[in-house]
Design an enzyme around this catalytic site. Structure first.
Site, PDB file in Angstrom:
ATOM      1  N   THR A 145       0.848  -1.187   0.000  1.00 14.34           N
ATOM      2  CA  THR A 145       0.000   0.000   0.000  1.00 14.34           C
ATOM      3  C   THR A 145       0.883   1.237   0.000  1.00 14.34           C
ATOM      4  O   THR A 145       2.055   1.161   0.333  1.00 14.34           O
ATOM      5  CB  THR A 145      -0.875  -0.007   1.283  1.00 14.34           C
ATOM      6  OG1 THR A 145      -1.615  -1.221   1.323  1.00 14.34           O
ATOM      7  CG2 THR A 145      -1.830   1.154   1.340  1.00 14.34           C
ATOM      8  N   GLY A 151       1.343  -1.603   4.811  1.00 10.97           N
ATOM      9  CA  GLY A 151       1.813  -2.699   5.629  1.00 10.97           C
ATOM     10  C   GLY A 151       0.795  -3.746   6.006  1.00 10.97           C
ATOM     11  O   GLY A 151       1.069  -4.551   6.889  1.00 10.97           O
ATOM     12  N   GLY A 152      -0.393  -3.769   5.384  1.00 11.07           N
ATOM     13  CA  GLY A 152      -1.332  -4.850   5.631  1.00 11.07           C
ATOM     14  C   GLY A 152      -1.634  -5.028   7.110  1.00 11.07           C
ATOM     15  O   GLY A 152      -2.221  -4.176   7.770  1.00 11.07           O
TER      16      GLY A 152
END
Length: 538
Positions: free
Chosen positions: A353, A435-436
Site C-alpha cells: 500500500t 503494511g497490511g
C-alpha cells in the site's frame, strides 16, 4: 519538544505533503503552491504515486480517503474500492481452485479498479464544495510526465522486485511474462530508468475525459478486453456500474480527543479498538518492553473481532458498535496480562500500500491510502492500457460460511485504513501507513507516541517499530522487532512468551508511515526513511 531524527521534520504554514516517494510529494507541493487545497495536493500525489511506485499501488488498484473540510467543519470518508465481477461467484471459483483464490494472474484480478473514481470524486468535491481553482488536468500533469519521460527506478522498487522472484522467474505464468515483464522485469529496467508510455497515454485520456472514459468509454472497452485476455472475469458492464461512495467515518474517544478511521469493509474498527484497549494503561509511563507487549496483546484481541466479522457491510452485518463498545473494550482489556503473551487466534491479512497525508493553512486535511494489494497486484497488465490490475479480490474467502466469502458485485474486506486524530473536533494529527497487518499496529504506535509521549511526526515515524503477524504475503505470526530496540527489550518480550524475530534496523516490513501535525502556529510533517519519500511544505 524537539528530537534528533534521521530525516528533518518539515515545518510549514501554508501546506504540507508527506508521501513514500519524493516525486509524489513534489507533485502535491506544486499544487499547493498553485493555490490548491489539501485535497487537491493529495490527488496529485496519489496519481503520481500510481506511476512512480508501481510495485505498491497503481491505476488498476483502489483507494480510500478521509477528508476534513475545514470550511464546513466536516470529516468525510470516500470509499473508492471496487466490487467483484458479476461473473465471479463462489462455486465456480471453488470448482477451479479449491480452497483459495490464486494470488496472481487473471483469476486474481476479479475486482474493478477503483482508484480513478476516487481521484475523480475527490476532485469533484474539491471543486464544488471547497471551491478549488485547480482544474482536473492539472492534477495529472506530473504523473503523465513521469510515465512518458521516465524516472529513476526507486530503491524500494528494486528491493521488492528482487524479493518477489515468483513473478519474475520461471515460475511466472504466461500472462505474467507476456504483460508484466516487458514493463517491470529487472532486465527491462537494468539501465535504471522506468518508462511507462502506455500508462502515460491512459492517464492522458483520463486527464482529457475524466473518469467517464475509464469506466464507460473507449478506454473502458480496452480495459475490459485486456482483462479478458488474461482470464479476468471483469467486463465492461462491471466497469460501467462502478462508482466511489461517500460514507461516515468511525470515531472513538482517546485521551482528550478522538481517533477517526474508515468503516467496513476496511479494518478501521480494529485500529480504533487497539487504541480503546490501550487507553486503560498509562502509556506515557511504559518502558519499551511494556509498550510493545501491551500493543501486541491489544492487537491480538482487536484482530480476533476483525477476523470474525470484517466483510462488505452492504452484504452482511458487521457489528462495529459491538467491537467498539467502551464497556466491552473494558471487559476485554482484562484479558490482557502484563506478564504473559496470549495464544494467537485467527488468520492474518497482508498487502502492499501507499499512504499520503496532506494539510493546508486553512485547516483542511486528508489521509489517503492506495493499493494493489500484493506487490505488483495480480501481476498482469490489461492489454495496451499499461494498467496493472490489482489482486485485492484474492482476499475473498472461498469458505461458504465466512462473512467475507466471494460473491458477485461485493467488496472484499480490506486492510486499507486512512486515519486522523482530532482534538476539539478538528484534525490534530493526520497519519497513515502501508503494511497490511501492520497498518493498525503502526497507527497505534504513531498515536501513542504523538498523543501520549509528545513526539513530533518525524520522530514518531522514525522510532523503532514492531510487527505482530504477517505482512507482504508472509505466513509467519512471529513478533518482529527492528534491531534498534535494545537487546533487553527482546529478552523481556521472549520471557513473556512472544516468538520474537529481530529484523534489520529500518525494515520495509514495518510499513512506510507518514504523519502531519496541525499546530496552532503551523504544520509539522514527517515521512518514513523506510521508503523513498519525503515530507515537503511551504
Amino acid at each position: 519538544m524537539s528530537e534528533a531524527t534521521r530525516w528533518p521534520e518539515i515545518r510549514a504554514r501554508h501546506g504540507a505533503v508527506a508521501a513514500p516517494h519524493a516525486l509524489a510529494s513534489d507533485a502535491g507541493l506544486t499544487i499547493l503552491r498553485a493555490g490548491g487545497n489539501a485535497l487537491d495536493a493529495a490527488i496529485a500525489a496519489a496519481v503520481t504515486l500510481a506511476v512512480v511506485y508501481p510495485h505498491m499501488n497503481g491505476v488498476g488498484g483502489d483507494n480510500l480517503w478521509l477528508v476534513y473540510d475545514a470550511g464546513r467543519g466536516r470529516l468525510r470518508a470516500l470509499n473508492a474500492a471496487g466490487r467483484s465481477a458479476s461473473a465471479a461467484d463462489l462455486e465456480s471459483y471453488r470448482r477451479r481452485f479449491g480452497d483459495a483464490i490464486p494470488a496472481r494472474g487473471g483469476a486474481a484480478a476479479l475486482t474493478v479498479p477503483g482508484a480513478v473514481s476516487g481521484w475523480w470524486e475527490a476532485h469533484r468535491y474539491s471543486r464544488e464544495a471547497m471551491k478549488s481553482p485547480i482544474a482536473w488536468a492539472a492534477l495529472l500533469e506530473a504523473a503523465i510526465a513521469h510515465a512518458r519521460d521516465g524516472i529513476a527506478v526507486s530503491a524500494g522498487q528494486r528491493r521488492v522486485t528482487a524479493a518477489t522472484p515468483a513473478l519474475f522467474d520461471a515460475r511466472a505464468d504466461d500472462d505474467v511474462r507476456r504483460t508484466l515483464w516487458p514493463i517491470y522485469h529487472s532486465e527491462r529496467i537494468a539501465d535504471g530508468r522506468l518508462t511507462q508510455s502506455a500508462l502515460a497515454a491512459t492517464l492522458t485520456a483520463v486527464a482529457r475525459d475524466g473518469a467517464e472514459d475509464f469506466y464507460r468509454g473507449a478506454l473502458a472497452r480496452r480495459l475490459a478486453a485486456g482483462a479478458a485476455a488474461v482470464g479476468s472475469p471483469l467486463t465492461l458492464d462491471d466497469l460501467a456500474k462502478h462508482e466511489a461512495t461517500w460514507v461516515e467515518p468511525l470515531r472513538l474517544p482517546y485521551r482528550a480527543g478522538e481517533a477517526a478511521s474508515f468503516p467496513p469493509p476496511a479494518q478501521g474498527f480494529a485500529a480504533l479498538a487497539i487504541l480503546g484497549l490501550l487507553e486503560g494503561f498509562d502509556v506515557a509511563a511504559l518502558d519499551d518492553a511494556d509498550l510493545v507487549h501491551l500493543n501486541v496483546e491489544a492487537t491480538k484481541l482487536a484482530f480476533e473481532d476483525r477476523n470474525r466479522w470484517l466483510a462488505d457491510p452492504d452484504v452482511v452485518d458487521v457489528p462495529v458498535a459491538v467491537a467498539l463498545d467502551r464497556e466491552r473494550l473494558g471487559e476485554r482489556r482484562r484479558l490482557i496480562s502484563r506478564r504473559a503473551a496470549r495464544p494467537v487466534n485467527g488468520t492474518s491479512s497482508a498487502g502492499d500500500t501507499v499512504a499520503v497525508v496532506t494539510a493546508d493553512g486553512a485547516g483542511n486535511a486528508v489521509s489517503m491510502i492506495q493499493s494493489l494489494y500484493h506487490e505488483f497486484g495480480a501481476g498482469v497488465v490489461a492489454g495496451d492500457t499499461g494498467v496493472l490490475l490489482q489482486n485485492r479480490g484474492a482476499f475473498f474467502s472461498l469458505d461458504p460460511a465466512h462473512p467475507n466469502r466471494l460473491a458477485p458485485r461485493k467488496r472484499t474486506a480490506t486492510t486499507l485504513i486512512p486515519s486522523m486524530y482530532l482534538a476539539g473536533g478538528r484534525p490534530r494529527f493526520v497519519y497513515g501507513t502501508m503494511g497490511g497487518e501492520g497498518q493498525p499496529q503502526t497507527q497505534a504506535a504513531l498515536v501513542t507516541r504523538m498523543v501520549d509521549r509528545g513526539l513530533g511526526p518525524q520522530a514518531a515515524v522514525e522510532a523503532p517499530r514492531w510487527l505482530f503477524g504477517r505482512t507482504w504475503g508472509e505466513p509467519t505470526t512471529a513478533l518482529r522487532l527492528e534491531s534498534r530496540f535494545p537487546d533487553t527489550v527482546t529478552a523481556r518480550l521472549r520471557e513473556r512468551g512472544h516468538h520474537v524475530q529481530v529484523v534489520e534496523p529500518w525494515s520495509d516490513l514495518m510499513g512506510h508511515a507518514q504523519a502531519i501535525a496541525l499546530d496552532a502556529d503551523g504544520l509539522r510533517a514527517g515521512s518514513d526513511p523506510r521508503a523513498d519519500g519525503a515530507a515537503k511544505g511551504w
